[in-house]
Scaffold this active site. Structure first.
Site, PDB file in Angstrom:
ATOM      1  N   GLU A  60      -0.421  -8.583   5.149  1.00 55.85           N
ATOM      2  CA  GLU A  60      -0.086  -8.706   6.577  1.00 55.85           C
ATOM      3  C   GLU A  60      -1.329  -8.700   7.453  1.00 55.85           C
ATOM      4  O   GLU A  60      -1.261  -9.080   8.632  1.00 55.85           O
ATOM      5  CB  GLU A  60       0.868  -7.580   6.991  1.00 55.85           C
ATOM      6  CG  GLU A  60       0.275  -6.192   7.125  1.00 55.85           C
ATOM      7  CD  GLU A  60       0.069  -5.465   5.801  1.00 55.85           C
ATOM      8  OE1 GLU A  60      -0.380  -4.303   5.837  1.00 55.85           O
ATOM      9  OE2 GLU A  60       0.367  -6.054   4.728  1.00 55.85           O
ATOM     10  N   HIS A  89      -2.957  -5.403   1.509  1.00 54.89           N
ATOM     11  CA  HIS A  89      -2.316  -5.642   2.803  1.00 54.89           C
ATOM     12  C   HIS A  89      -2.333  -7.128   3.170  1.00 54.89           C
ATOM     13  O   HIS A  89      -3.165  -7.560   3.974  1.00 54.89           O
ATOM     14  CB  HIS A  89      -3.056  -4.872   3.901  1.00 54.89           C
ATOM     15  CG  HIS A  89      -2.965  -3.389   3.810  1.00 54.89           C
ATOM     16  ND1 HIS A  89      -2.022  -2.659   4.498  1.00 54.89           N
ATOM     17  CD2 HIS A  89      -3.701  -2.498   3.107  1.00 54.89           C
ATOM     18  CE1 HIS A  89      -2.182  -1.370   4.233  1.00 54.89           C
ATOM     19  NE2 HIS A  89      -3.201  -1.246   3.392  1.00 54.89           N
ATOM     20  N   CYS A 105       0.823  -1.202   0.000  1.00 58.56           N
ATOM     21  CA  CYS A 105       0.000   0.000   0.000  1.00 58.56           C
ATOM     22  C   CYS A 105       0.866   1.264   0.000  1.00 58.56           C
ATOM     23  O   CYS A 105       1.450   1.601  -1.025  1.00 58.56           O
ATOM     24  CB  CYS A 105      -0.993  -0.030   1.155  1.00 58.56           C
ATOM     25  SG  CYS A 105      -2.374   1.136   0.947  1.00 58.56           S
TER      26      CYS A 105
END
Length: 204
Positions: free
Chosen positions: A189, A187, A91
């Protein structure tokens, strides 16, 4: 791998730093550890010099760019990237790793590109915070789709020679790779899927 940190010789497990100035640092540290790396936060030039690779997390790209200057990290980071240090950005990290940023922000506080990957990105291309969304996308090299989380996400408007498009959404590239630099508009993560982080760690 080129551009390793000075302490990497003979180390079996790669030491991957996560830029810890702003953004979702903790999630990347955990994901990298699960992917088999030694993960450490990076806030100072000496900490940057001690890692083999760097992750630039999601967050606010103009704020992160400003803090890179405040913490005197921008030029050391540009030098490491130019020397071939592997990097991954999600991002805001994709925005900063790009060669060119469209709608970079107000003068004096604009996000400044680090030039690590030959792409042009548009900030907040999918819309504002209320336009954030999730969805499954096909990712090159993975045997099943990824569940991707897009939060005020950018997209790639230009892909340079030598840049591989790994995934698309709404017709635009949202994951790219050039050499040992990977960038995603989403994202990974924030989900339990560690395949992007494993792909990055495997480069090392």
């Amino acid at each position: 791998m080129s551009g390793p940190g000075p302490g990497s010789v003979g180390r079996a497990v790669p030491r991957v730093g996560v830029l810890a100035l702003q953004g979702d640092t903790r999630e990347h540290l955990a994901a990298l550890a699960e992917a088999g790396a030694e993960s450490v936060p990076v806030r100072r030039p000496a900490e940057l010099a001690a890692v083999d690779a760097l992750v630039i997390p999601g967050g606010e790209s103009t704020t992160m760019s400003h803090l890179l200057r405040v913490f005197e990290l921008r030029e050391p980071l540009r030098e490491r990237l130019a020397a071939g240090m592997p990097a991954y950005g999600s991002c805001a990290g994709m925005i900063l790793l790009a060669g060119e940023i469209l709608d970079a922000g107000a003068a004096g506080r604009a996000a400044e590109p680090l030039g690590a990957i030959d792409i042009t990105v548009r900030r907040n291309a999918f819309g504002r915070q209320v336009d954030s969304f999730e969805g499954d996308i096909d990712f090159a090299g993975l045997d099943s789709p990824m569940h991707a989380v897009f939060i005020r996400a950018p997209w790639v408007e230009r892909v340079g020679d030598g840049v591989e498009v790994l995934a698309r959404a709404a017709g635009h590239p949202v994951a790219v790779r050039q050499g040992n630099v990977i960038a995603t508009a989403f994202h990974p993560e924030m989900t339990g899927d560690r395949r992007v982080h494993r792909l990055f760690v495997d480069l090392l």
